[in-house]
Structure formats: structure tokens, C-alpha cells
Scaffold this motif. Structure first.
Motif, mmCIF file in Angstrom:
data_model
loop_
_atom_site.group_PDB
_atom_site.id
_atom_site.type_symbol
_atom_site.label_atom_id
_atom_site.label_comp_id
_atom_site.label_asym_id
_atom_site.label_seq_id
_atom_site.Cartn_x
_atom_site.Cartn_y
_atom_site.Cartn_z
ATOM 1 N N VAL A 1 -35.226 15.049 -7.135
ATOM 2 C CA VAL A 1 -35.803 15.769 -5.998
ATOM 3 C C VAL A 1 -37.182 16.316 -6.357
ATOM 4 O O VAL A 1 -38.124 16.252 -5.556
ATOM 5 C CB VAL A 1 -34.874 16.909 -5.540
ATOM 6 C CG1 VAL A 1 -35.574 17.808 -4.520
ATOM 7 C CG2 VAL A 1 -33.589 16.354 -4.928
ATOM 8 N N VAL B 1 -29.943 15.128 -10.121
ATOM 9 C CA VAL B 1 -30.319 15.286 -8.714
ATOM 10 C C VAL B 1 -31.577 16.150 -8.620
ATOM 11 O O VAL B 1 -32.542 15.807 -7.926
ATOM 12 C CB VAL B 1 -29.172 15.936 -7.905
ATOM 13 C CG1 VAL B 1 -29.649 16.285 -6.487
ATOM 14 C CG2 VAL B 1 -27.970 15.011 -7.829
ATOM 15 N N TYR C 1 -30.669 13.971 -0.465
ATOM 16 C CA TYR C 1 -29.945 14.868 -1.375
ATOM 17 C C TYR C 1 -28.441 14.647 -1.250
ATOM 18 O O TYR C 1 -27.724 14.517 -2.252
ATOM 19 C CB TYR C 1 -30.307 16.322 -1.069
ATOM 20 C CG TYR C 1 -29.394 17.319 -1.745
ATOM 21 C CD1 TYR C 1 -29.558 17.639 -3.088
ATOM 22 C CD2 TYR C 1 -28.355 17.932 -1.040
ATOM 23 C CE1 TYR C 1 -28.715 18.546 -3.714
ATOM 24 C CE2 TYR C 1 -27.505 18.828 -1.664
ATOM 25 C CZ TYR C 1 -27.694 19.134 -2.995
ATOM 26 O OH TYR C 1 -26.840 20.022 -3.612
#
Length: 576
Positions: free
Chosen positions: A353, A349, A336
Motif C-alpha cells: 500500500v 500489505v 486492500y
């Protein structure tokens, strides 16, 4: 005999020299010459003598301790009337107390008699050797010593509960853990503690299992805490009757059975069937037993925050890799941070994820600087590569050789950028190959990878994604500004000029004008409005979009002092 001793000490040259002297009958040597010849042999003798002295001292010390133990045993059992088993355990397992006792007698030749004589006239605090024999250190039990008592028999309730634990099979040197963590159980009335222990066997647990469970979690003997333990036991048995959960309990650890029950119930609520739960715990018992499930709860919280649905989180756990969950969390956090470091838009992002949780948690990725150097790319290029194919990160793990990426031609770079722009617009709801999309693609400048980042600036300012998509359809060129320029202009409109951010929804091109123009026009308009020279509710688009000559003629010149004020504001604003 002398020669044999010298031979043992490893000095053949000295043996030869002595032999020659005796044979020639001229054995003459001064003291200084002898030690010069002997050399380092004296060090060896000193070492041997020193080692012998230490060994002898230790043997004497052990003998003294045994005499002291015997004297203390006799005192505790015969004089103080303690049970032999208690007295014997206290005398043999309280070395610190014994050393302190030995320091109080002078006659080293008759240690036993000296200690017996000392104890006859100097009663001891029996709780000190008692607590030490239970496995507590002096620093641990010093604050636990009763203030008003010295003799163990004066506290029969303590002794009774102590005997309950010992008689059940708990090692005496482990009882101290109970006294340190749950001292209240030693104040239980007659039969209460035994009843607590028996309740564990009533649910089908063996004696050895009960001992291991209460040793790892002494608080189970307090109040209704054992009920949560029984609930966890029921869950584990329902999920997998053959699962030997007791193997995963460590005496040195402490377990929060309420939290363990919470994680089991949570997994069930997220969609894990009993069969799936049993398979999961069998493969990954650490999810429940490591830190009492804290890491598993943390992972659920992280994935929920990123937007995964309960059934998706359940699926993630069922696909969990064969690595410790703490390692998985560390990898996920590191990946991350890596995505943030390459300045990827937060929406991307989150997307990566959510879609690549198992991949990110399984990879210990190299540092960003290492990757930039090895791949010979910029942050922007690396960001684009990861967005296109997140699975490429699997090739960048620690311990794996990094292969350089092939260089793209200018034409390939342009095609990639155009493809990213098209995908971006399709995500916003544009129809492929429509006139609306062609117009937007024609107005967009720069690389496709920057569009999402600029789009996010408006979302972060308070607009919904739907509103920003409509703004882009109305005025595609608002995404030609850099991220910093968009943030600066929004901040200027809201904080400096006092306009609500929603004004951009009505007139998106507002963000494309230079700050000097916006400030000059709005300041001048506000002055004219205060003078009553213009309508008070002119649209922002009218104020900003009107050409300079028309703005001066239609508005500025409506007041006698208007042109002078306009020129003064223009010089002031444009000079800064």
C-alpha cells in the motif's frame, strides 16, 4: 364534406363504401353494420375528443389561475400595501397557495371577482405565499410560519433583510434557502446584513462571485464564518492567482470552509510549496471542492495509518491520477481487501500500500474468484505473485482480458521458494551466505511465502520485530509451525497456564513442543513445587527440554506420591 372528413381520419375503405352507396343510390345500412364497418375508427374519435377536452380544461385552468393571480396581486398591493414587486412575485410564484385559494370559491364563471370578494372578508396568512415565492415548499415552510402574525407588514425586520438580499441581486426564489439554513440573518438590525455582504466585495470579489459564494454557503453571513472563507481565498490566490475557483462552486452544494482551510494548511505542512499546491488544485480542484475536502482528508488519514511520511503523502498527491478522488479511495479500499483476501501478511500489505499507492488507487481490480479461475492458481500462489511484483495487478483490472500465467516446473517453484526464504532472512538482519543463514535455511521447512505470516503471529502477540528476529536466529525452527499452531500455543501458555508471553523470548523452542507435553510437564512441576519437592525457580527450558526418564528420576521421584500423580496426569491429559 363527409367524405373529406372520413379521408382525414384514415379510413379509405369506408370512403369507398360510402361513395359506391351514393353512386348506386342504394345507401342502406343498419346501425350495427355501420359500426362494424367503422371498427377502430371510433377509438380514434374518442381519443381526439378526449385530447381536445383535456386541452380545453387546461386552458380554462390557466385562465382561472391568471385571474386568481391578478386578484391576489391587487389585494396584496392595493389592500395590504405591500410593495408592488413583492406582491407581484408572491402572486406569480405561489402556485400551491393559489390552488388552495381557488378551492375556496364557488363561482367559476367570475373567478377574479369571487376571489376579490373572498379576500375582502377572509384575510389570508400572507407568510404562506411569501415563503412559497421564496422557493420553499409547503412542507418546508409549515414549521417556519410565525405563530402570532398573519400580515407581512407586521414584521418589518424580516422584510428589510429580505429586500437587502433581493436588491443585491439574489433571485427571489433562492432566498428561501437562506431562510431555511440561516433564519437568524432575517433578524439582523438595520445595515448589519448589508455590511456583511459588503465585506466580501472589500476583499476584491465581484457581485456575481459574492452571490454564488453565499448561495452555496449561506452560513457565511453568520458570525465570523466569513473570516475562514477569506483565509481560504488568500490561500488559493497565493497558490495560483489565475485559478478561477468560483467555477467549482455549486449552488446546490453546501461547503465547509473551515475544513477546506484545514486541508490546504495540511498540504502545506506536509511539504507542498505554494507553486506545487497551485498546480495540484488546478489539476484536481475536486480535492478541495468535492465534499469540502473530506475525501482528501480521509486519504491522508489512511496513508498516515499505513505509515507513510508526510513528504511521501505530499508526493502521492502531486502524482495524483486524473480520476475522481472518491473513485481513487474506492479502488484503494478494494485492492486492500483483495490483498487481505489472498491472506497476505499485514506487514506485506502495508508495504505494498505504501509503495504502490498510486497504482492501487488507479486500478479497479477484478474479484478474487474471477482471478483464481482465470489464472488457475491458488490463493497462496496468487499471494506470492503479488508480493514478488505488485505491478502485475495492473493487468487484472475490470475490462481487461486476463492472460493465464505460465506453469512453473517443480525446480522453478523450489528456486522461487528458496529465494523468498533468503530475502526474508536478509530482512531480519542475517548476513548473506553466513553460517547462521545456512543453518536457518536448512532448518526451514515448507514454502518461503509462509515465513512472513508466521513471523507476524509473534509480532501480533506483543513482541517487537527485533525480539522476534532474535528468537528466529536462536531457534529458526519456530517458524516451521503453521499460523494456527503458533496462535493456539501462545494462547494456551498465556490464558490456560498463566505464563507471560515474554517467557518465549527466554526459551523460543518452547513453542515447538506439543501442547500435551507442555501441559503435563508444567502441571507436574507446579504440583511438585507446591509440595516443596523441587526448586521453585526452575527454568522453563529445564522443565520442558529434559528427557522423560531423566525428568522422572530427577524431579518426579523426589516425592513419594510423585510417580502416581505423574501417571494419573499423563492419562488424563493424553486422553483428551
Amino acid at each position: 364534406m363527409v367524405l373529406a372528413h372520413l379521408q382525414k381520419l384514415g379510413k379509405p375503405s369506408i370512403v369507398k363504401w360510402v361513395s359506391i352507396g351514393f353512386v348506386n343510390n342504394n345507401f342502406r345500412v343498419s346501425r350495427s353494420n355501420f359500426w362494424a364497418i367503422w371498427g377502430t375508427g371510433s377509438c380514434q374519435i374518442a381519443k381526439n375528443f378526449s385530447g381536445y377536452s383535456r386541452k380545453k380544461a387546461r386552458m380554462m385552468e390557466i385562465a382561472a389561475e391568471k385571474e386568481a393571480q391578478a386578484a391576489l396581486l391587487d389585494y396584496l398591493h392595493s389592500t395590504r400595501s405591500l410593495l408592488f414587486t413583492d406582491a407581484d412575485n408572491m402572486s406569480r410564484n405561489s402556485p400551491h397557495f393559489l390552488r388552495k385559494l381557488l378551492g375556496k370559491v364557488d363561482n367559476q364563471a367570475e373567478i377574479g371577482r369571487s376571489i376579490t370578494r373572498f379576500l375582502r372578508y377572509h384575510p389570508i396568512n400572507e407568510f404562506e405565499p411569501f415563503f412559497e415565492s421564496m422557493g420553499l415548499k409547503p412542507s418546508e415552510y409549515s414549521t417556519l410560519l410565525p405563530r402570532q402574525l398573519m400580515f407581512l407588514n407586521d414584521d418589518p425586520v424580516l422584510l428589510e433583510n429580505y429586500h437587502v438580499l433581493c436588491n443585491y441581486g439574489i433571485a427571489r426564489n433562492k432566498v428561501g434557502k437562506f431562510y431555511k439554513e440561516v433564519p437568524e440573518i432575517f433578524r439582523y438590525g438595520e445595515g448589519v446584513l448589508q455590511k456583511k455582504i459588503d465585506s466580501f466585495e472589500k476583499v476584491g470579489l465581484s457581485q456575481s462571485t459574492v452571490i454564488r459564494a453565499v448561495l452555496s454557503s449561506p452560513y457565511l453571513l453568520v458570525g465570523d464564518a466569513n473570516l475562514e472563507f477569506f483565509d481560504v481565498l488568500d490561500k488559493l490566490r497565493s497558490a495560483d492567482p489565475a485559478f478561477d475557483w468560483i467555477e467549482h462552486l455549486m449552488e446546490e452544494n453546501s461547503y465547509d470552509w473551515r475544513q477546506m482551510l484545514e486541508i490546504l494548511c495540511l498540504l502545506g505542512k506536509m511539504g507542498c510549496s505554494e507553486e506545487q499546491l497551485g498546480s495540484l488544485i488546478r489539476k484536481h480542484p475536486e480535492l478541495i471542492f468535492e465534499n469540502s475536502g473530506s475525501d482528501a482528508l480521509l486519504l491522508i488519514g489512511v496513508l498516515t495509518k499505513f505509515g507513510l511520511r508526510p513528504d511521501e503523502i505530499c508526493s502521492t498527491f502531486l502524482q495524483f491520477p486524473q480520476i475522481p478522488i472518491a473513485k481513487f479511495l474506492g479502488n484503494l479500499k478494494h485492492c486492500y481487501n483483495f490483498l487481505v483476501e489472498i491472506e497476505m501478511a499485514m506487514l506485506d500489505v502495508g508495504r505494498i500500500v505504501c509503495s504502490q499507492t498510486i497504482l492501487l488507487g488507479s486500478c479497479t481490480i477484478k474479484k478474487l474468484e474471477t482471478l483464481l479461475t482465470a489464472l488457475r492458481v491458488t490463493k497462496d500462489q496468487l499471494c506470492e505473485i503479488v508480493k514478488e511484483n505488485p505491478e502485475v495487478m495492473e493487468n487484472w483490472v475490470v475490462g481487461k482480458k486476463i492472460k493465464r500465467l505460465p506453469n512453473l516446473t517443480a525446480e522453478e517453484e523450489e528456486l522461487r521458494s528458496q529465494r523468498m526464504k533468503t530475502e526474508f532472512l536478509l530482512d531480519l538482519g542475517f548476513v548473506e551466505n553466513s553460517e547462521e543463514m545456512k543453518r536457518a535455511l536448512k532448518l526451514f521447512r515448507g514454502k518461503g511465502l509462509n515465513l512472513q505470516e508466521r513471523f507476524d503471529c509473534f509480532v501480533n502477540a506483543g513482541f517487537s520485530k527485533k525480539d522476534v528476529a532474535e528468537m528466529v536466529k536462536d531457534s529458526p525452527n519456530i517458524l516451521n509451525l503453521s499460523k494456527d499452531a503458533i496462535e493456539t500455543k501462545i494462547e494456551f501458555l498465556v490464558n490456560d497456564l498463566g505464563y507471560p508471553v515474554s517467557i518465549l523470548r527466554k526459551f523460543p523452542p518452547c513453542i515447538s513442543y506439543k501442547i500435551e507435553r507442555i501441559k503435563l510437564r508444567l502441571t507436574m512441576y507446579n504440583w511438585l513445587k507446591d509440595q516443596g519437592a523441587v526448586e521453585p525457580n526452575l527454568a522453563l527450558s529445564t522443565v520442558l527440554a529434559t528427557a522423560d526418564k531423566l525428568f522422572i528420576k530427577a524431579y518426579v521421584e523426589q516425592h513419594p506420591e510423585g510417580p502416581a500423580v505423574y501417571e494419573r496426569l499423563k492419562q488424563t491429559i493424553c486422553s483428551h
